[in-house]
Structure formats: C-alpha cells, structure tokens
Design a protein around this motif. Structure first.
Motif, PDB file in Angstrom:
ATOM      1  N   VAL A   1      10.466  -8.397  12.572  1.00  0.00           N
ATOM      2  CA  VAL A   1       9.234  -8.016  11.882  1.00  0.00           C
ATOM      3  C   VAL A   1       9.437  -8.112  10.368  1.00  0.00           C
ATOM      4  N   THR A   2      10.573  -7.622   9.886  1.00  0.00           N
ATOM      5  CA  THR A   2      10.856  -7.667   8.450  1.00  0.00           C
ATOM      6  C   THR A   2      10.856  -9.109   7.953  1.00  0.00           C
ATOM      7  N   GLU A   3      11.485  -9.992   8.700  1.00  0.00           N
ATOM      8  CA  GLU A   3      11.575 -11.400   8.299  1.00  0.00           C
ATOM      9  C   GLU A   3      10.197 -12.059   8.258  1.00  0.00           C
ATOM     10  N   GLU A   4       9.400 -11.880   9.298  1.00  0.00           N
ATOM     11  CA  GLU A   4       8.090 -12.535   9.357  1.00  0.00           C
ATOM     12  C   GLU A   4       7.123 -11.981   8.313  1.00  0.00           C
ATOM     13  N   VAL A   5       7.066 -10.674   8.162  1.00  0.00           N
ATOM     14  CA  VAL A   5       6.160 -10.079   7.176  1.00  0.00           C
ATOM     15  C   VAL A   5       6.615 -10.445   5.770  1.00  0.00           C
ATOM     16  N   GLY A   6       7.915 -10.549   5.576  1.00  0.00           N
ATOM     17  CA  GLY A   6       8.467 -10.920   4.270  1.00  0.00           C
ATOM     18  C   GLY A   6       8.104 -12.326   3.832  1.00  0.00           C
ATOM     19  N   LYS A   7       7.693 -13.168   4.781  1.00  0.00           N
ATOM     20  CA  LYS A   7       7.292 -14.539   4.456  1.00  0.00           C
ATOM     21  C   LYS A   7       5.893 -14.625   3.863  1.00  0.00           C
ATOM     22  N   ILE A   8       5.117 -13.557   3.951  1.00  0.00           N
ATOM     23  CA  ILE A   8       3.749 -13.568   3.413  1.00  0.00           C
ATOM     24  C   ILE A   8       3.826 -13.680   1.890  1.00  0.00           C
ATOM     25  N   GLY A   9       3.036 -14.563   1.327  1.00  0.00           N
ATOM     26  CA  GLY A   9       3.031 -14.762  -0.119  1.00  0.00           C
ATOM     27  C   GLY A   9       2.749 -13.485  -0.880  1.00  0.00           C
ATOM     28  N   GLY A  10       3.574 -13.200  -1.881  1.00  0.00           N
ATOM     29  CA  GLY A  10       3.375 -12.035  -2.735  1.00  0.00           C
ATOM     30  C   GLY A  10       4.096 -10.785  -2.265  1.00  0.00           C
ATOM     31  N   VAL A  11       4.614 -10.786  -1.045  1.00  0.00           N
ATOM     32  CA  VAL A  11       5.316  -9.608  -0.524  1.00  0.00           C
ATOM     33  C   VAL A  11       6.680  -9.501  -1.198  1.00  0.00           C
TER      34      VAL A  11
ATOM     35  N   VAL B   1      -2.210  -7.220   0.213  1.00  0.00           N
ATOM     36  CA  VAL B   1      -1.966  -8.247   1.232  1.00  0.00           C
ATOM     37  C   VAL B   1      -3.055  -8.121   2.294  1.00  0.00           C
ATOM     38  N   SER B   2      -3.509  -9.252   2.778  1.00  0.00           N
ATOM     39  CA  SER B   2      -4.542  -9.271   3.809  1.00  0.00           C
ATOM     40  C   SER B   2      -4.020  -8.686   5.122  1.00  0.00           C
ATOM     41  N   ASP B   3      -4.798  -7.780   5.723  1.00  0.00           N
ATOM     42  CA  ASP B   3      -4.433  -7.228   7.025  1.00  0.00           C
ATOM     43  C   ASP B   3      -4.316  -8.338   8.069  1.00  0.00           C
ATOM     44  N   VAL B   4      -5.137  -9.367   7.927  1.00  0.00           N
ATOM     45  CA  VAL B   4      -5.106 -10.506   8.857  1.00  0.00           C
ATOM     46  C   VAL B   4      -3.749 -11.208   8.768  1.00  0.00           C
ATOM     47  N   ASP B   5      -3.246 -11.379   7.555  1.00  0.00           N
ATOM     48  CA  ASP B   5      -1.942 -12.021   7.369  1.00  0.00           C
ATOM     49  C   ASP B   5      -0.819 -11.174   7.966  1.00  0.00           C
ATOM     50  N   VAL B   6      -0.903  -9.860   7.762  1.00  0.00           N
ATOM     51  CA  VAL B   6       0.124  -8.966   8.310  1.00  0.00           C
ATOM     52  C   VAL B   6       0.072  -9.005   9.834  1.00  0.00           C
ATOM     53  N   ARG B   7      -1.120  -8.942  10.398  1.00  0.00           N
ATOM     54  CA  ARG B   7      -1.267  -8.990  11.859  1.00  0.00           C
ATOM     55  C   ARG B   7      -0.669 -10.294  12.414  1.00  0.00           C
ATOM     56  N   ALA B   8      -0.962 -11.412  11.758  1.00  0.00           N
ATOM     57  CA  ALA B   8      -0.448 -12.707  12.201  1.00  0.00           C
ATOM     58  C   ALA B   8       1.081 -12.743  12.135  1.00  0.00           C
ATOM     59  N   ALA B   9       1.653 -12.195  11.080  1.00  0.00           N
ATOM     60  CA  ALA B   9       3.108 -12.187  10.928  1.00  0.00           C
ATOM     61  C   ALA B   9       3.763 -11.313  11.995  1.00  0.00           C
ATOM     62  N   VAL B  10       3.174 -10.159  12.260  1.00  0.00           N
ATOM     63  CA  VAL B  10       3.710  -9.256  13.277  1.00  0.00           C
ATOM     64  C   VAL B  10       3.624  -9.915  14.655  1.00  0.00           C
ATOM     65  N   GLU B  11       2.515 -10.578  14.932  1.00  0.00           N
ATOM     66  CA  GLU B  11       2.357 -11.276  16.213  1.00  0.00           C
ATOM     67  C   GLU B  11       3.339 -12.442  16.327  1.00  0.00           C
ATOM     68  N   GLU B  12       3.610 -13.122  15.219  1.00  0.00           N
ATOM     69  CA  GLU B  12       4.590 -14.217  15.219  1.00  0.00           C
ATOM     70  C   GLU B  12       5.979 -13.679  15.576  1.00  0.00           C
ATOM     71  N   ALA B  13       6.249 -12.444  15.171  1.00  0.00           N
ATOM     72  CA  ALA B  13       7.530 -11.812  15.486  1.00  0.00           C
ATOM     73  C   ALA B  13       7.580 -11.323  16.940  1.00  0.00           C
ATOM     74  N   GLY B  14       6.425 -11.318  17.617  1.00  0.00           N
ATOM     75  CA  GLY B  14       6.392 -10.938  19.025  1.00  0.00           C
ATOM     76  C   GLY B  14       5.887  -9.535  19.296  1.00  0.00           C
ATOM     77  N   TYR B  15       5.234  -8.929  18.313  1.00  0.00           N
ATOM     78  CA  TYR B  15       4.757  -7.555  18.455  1.00  0.00           C
ATOM     79  C   TYR B  15       3.289  -7.505  18.069  1.00  0.00           C
ATOM     80  N   GLU B  16       2.712  -6.308  18.076  1.00  0.00           N
ATOM     81  CA  GLU B  16       1.311  -6.202  17.679  1.00  0.00           C
ATOM     82  C   GLU B  16       1.096  -4.958  16.834  1.00  0.00           C
TER      83      GLU B  16
END
Length: 69
Positions: free
Chosen positions: A20-30, A50-65
């Motif tokens: 989760v840390t890795e995926e969310v950390g990839k969001i621009g500006g974080v 940061v957009s909630d949509v971007d955070v949700r997408a990153a968390v889902e990419e990591a395999g969680y919700e």
C-alpha cells in the motif's frame, strides 16, 4: 502541505503495509505515506490535496480496498 487519512480494508501483515505504501507513494505530489496496520489507517501527506479517486485506485492496485466513508 495537505494531509488526508483513509481506512484500508484487508491488510494483515508487513507486506500489505509495504504494498500500500509503495502504490500510494507513486501518486504525483505525495511526499509521505504512513500506514498503521492494526487500525488500517493510511495517512497521505502531499504538497496539494490528493484526489480520493487516485488514492482508491492506488490502494486497489495494491490489492486492497478503501473502507466506505
């Protein structure tokens, strides 16, 4: 600086935290991601909000919700 806190569902171990840390950390500006495994809390620090949509997408990419608000 902006700071937002989210609750992630399904994390059970250190690997979960890392993913989760890795995926969310990839969001621009974080600039920082702090994950508290026992509570599922994820605090995101960034220069601008940061957009909630971007955070949700990153968390889902990591395999969680994100928990429903």
């Amino acid at each position: 600086m902006a700071e937002s806190t989210y609750t992630v569902v399904g994390m059970t171990c250190g690997h979960c935290v890392q993913s989760v840390t890795e995926e969310v950390g990839k969001i621009g500006g974080v600039s920082g991601v702090a994950v508290d495994l026992p509570t599922g809390s994820v605090t995101v620090t960034s220069a601008d909000a940061v957009s909630d949509v971007d955070v949700r997408a990153a968390v889902e990419e990591a395999g969680y919700e994100l928990a429903s608000s």
